[in-house]
Scaffold this motif. Sequence first.
Motif, short mmCIF file in Angstrom:
data_model
loop_
_atom_site.label_atom_id
_atom_site.label_comp_id
_atom_site.label_asym_id
_atom_site.label_seq_id
_atom_site.Cartn_x
_atom_site.Cartn_y
_atom_site.Cartn_z
N ALA A 59 0.83 -1.21 0.00
CA ALA A 59 0.00 0.00 0.00
C ALA A 59 0.86 1.26 0.00
O ALA A 59 0.55 2.24 -0.69
N GLY A 60 1.95 1.23 0.76
CA GLY A 60 2.83 2.39 0.80
C GLY A 60 3.51 2.66 -0.53
O GLY A 60 3.82 3.80 -0.87
N LEU A 61 3.75 1.60 -1.31
CA LEU A 61 4.40 1.75 -2.61
C LEU A 61 3.41 2.09 -3.72
O LEU A 61 3.73 2.83 -4.64
N LEU A 62 2.21 1.51 -3.63
CA LEU A 62 1.24 1.65 -4.71
C LEU A 62 0.23 2.77 -4.49
O LEU A 62 -0.46 3.17 -5.43
N GLY A 63 0.13 3.26 -3.25
CA GLY A 63 -0.81 4.34 -2.97
C GLY A 63 -2.26 3.89 -2.97
O GLY A 63 -3.15 4.66 -3.32
N ASP A 83 -3.35 -5.40 -11.16
CA ASP A 83 -3.60 -3.99 -11.46
C ASP A 83 -2.32 -3.17 -11.59
O ASP A 83 -2.37 -1.99 -11.94
N HIS A 84 -1.19 -3.79 -11.28
CA HIS A 84 0.11 -3.10 -11.35
C HIS A 84 1.14 -4.05 -11.95
O HIS A 84 2.06 -4.53 -11.27
N PRO A 85 1.02 -4.37 -13.24
CA PRO A 85 1.89 -5.40 -13.84
C PRO A 85 3.36 -5.04 -13.88
O PRO A 85 4.20 -5.93 -14.06
N ASP A 86 3.72 -3.77 -13.68
CA ASP A 86 5.13 -3.38 -13.67
C ASP A 86 5.77 -3.56 -12.30
O ASP A 86 6.98 -3.38 -12.15
N TRP A 87 4.98 -3.91 -11.31
CA TRP A 87 5.50 -4.15 -9.97
C TRP A 87 5.63 -5.65 -9.73
O TRP A 87 4.76 -6.43 -10.12
N ALA A 102 9.46 -5.82 -2.68
CA ALA A 102 8.73 -5.40 -3.88
C ALA A 102 9.67 -4.54 -4.71
O ALA A 102 10.51 -3.80 -4.18
N ARG A 103 9.49 -4.62 -6.01
CA ARG A 103 10.38 -3.89 -6.92
C ARG A 103 9.63 -3.49 -8.17
O ARG A 103 8.80 -4.26 -8.68
N TYR A 104 9.94 -2.32 -8.67
CA TYR A 104 9.32 -1.82 -9.89
C TYR A 104 10.19 -2.14 -11.10
O TYR A 104 11.39 -1.90 -11.10
N GLY A 105 9.59 -2.71 -12.13
CA GLY A 105 10.25 -2.83 -13.42
C GLY A 105 10.93 -4.14 -13.72
O GLY A 105 11.01 -4.54 -14.87
N GLU A 106 11.43 -4.85 -12.71
CA GLU A 106 12.14 -6.11 -12.93
C GLU A 106 11.81 -7.09 -11.81
O GLU A 106 11.50 -6.68 -10.69
N PRO A 107 11.88 -8.40 -12.09
CA PRO A 107 11.51 -9.40 -11.09
C PRO A 107 12.39 -9.37 -9.84
O PRO A 107 13.55 -8.95 -9.87
N VAL A 108 11.82 -9.86 -8.76
CA VAL A 108 12.54 -10.02 -7.50
C VAL A 108 12.07 -11.33 -6.86
O VAL A 108 10.92 -11.73 -7.02
N GLY A 109 12.97 -11.99 -6.17
CA GLY A 109 12.63 -13.18 -5.41
C GLY A 109 13.36 -13.15 -4.08
O GLY A 109 14.50 -12.68 -4.01
N VAL A 110 12.71 -13.60 -3.02
CA VAL A 110 13.34 -13.61 -1.70
C VAL A 110 13.15 -14.97 -1.04
O VAL A 110 12.22 -15.70 -1.34
N ASP A 111 14.06 -15.27 -0.13
CA ASP A 111 13.89 -16.45 0.72
C ASP A 111 14.43 -16.15 2.10
O ASP A 111 15.37 -15.35 2.28
N LEU A 112 13.85 -16.80 3.08
CA LEU A 112 14.19 -16.63 4.49
C LEU A 112 14.23 -18.00 5.13
O LEU A 112 13.29 -18.79 4.96
N GLU A 113 15.30 -18.29 5.85
CA GLU A 113 15.42 -19.58 6.54
C GLU A 113 15.98 -19.36 7.93
O GLU A 113 16.99 -18.66 8.10
#
Length: 252
Positions: A59-63, A83-87, A102-113
């Motif tokens: 919400a903070g990023l997309l308004g 509704d925001h395919p570039d995010w 979250a990232r604009y324009g290019e993919p992102v992936g995260v992992d936590l262990e």
Amino acid sequence: MTDRAKGWLVDLRPDERWDDEACCGDLPAEETRMADRLCDSASAATYIRARSVIRRGLAGLLGEPPAEIRLASEVGGRPVLPDHPDWYVSWSRSKSLLLLAARYGEPVGVDLEVIRPISPAAGVLRTVYPRTAELGAVDQSETFFTAWTLLEAAVKATGRGLARGARDVWLYRPSGESRCALGGIRNAGEVPWSGRTEQFAVPGSSTRVMTAVVTKGFTDPIHVDAWQLPDRPPSPVTAAAPRRLLRKEVSA
């Protein structure tokens, strides 16, 4: 648009920061119903907090109000924002901890262990990564968990999944280092991929976690705010709170 890349590492355990009823207000009706179907009150509360963090961060990023953000999944399970395919967005949970980016324009992936004993470490890693032998001994927790989280984050970024996509990931171990690094991802476009691992101590406990963030390209590095909640945007509460769960949580 101010932030084009953002991350949070959040502890979902109950403390004075959490207002579970307010968290419920960040969720759409289908997610509150999902929480209501969970039999265990602690699991329901953790789910509610996790979904609230995801929606507040976006919400903070997309308004947009948190409960009004549409989330969907691709066939391989990668979350998307219709509704925001570039995010691009990715998250990972381990026990009561959540990593979100979250990232604009290019993919992102995260992992936590959560870092814990793994035996046999090489055998476990080899089940998904055939080139494990090239990394040398992986018994040290830092070696194993940097390799594992990078693999998970990479296949989340590509949307291919661990079983199918891990074979396309190239990991290497720099000479004299205990940590593994991301060398690239096969058949994933000409733009290079980058990966970063970080180890964090969980406040108030002896637990340590390993995180990995994989992004396409080298611009807009994602800074992870550790142990801070995303700001709650000023928006009306639009979803009904599952009050039965909240009462059970209080009385547990």
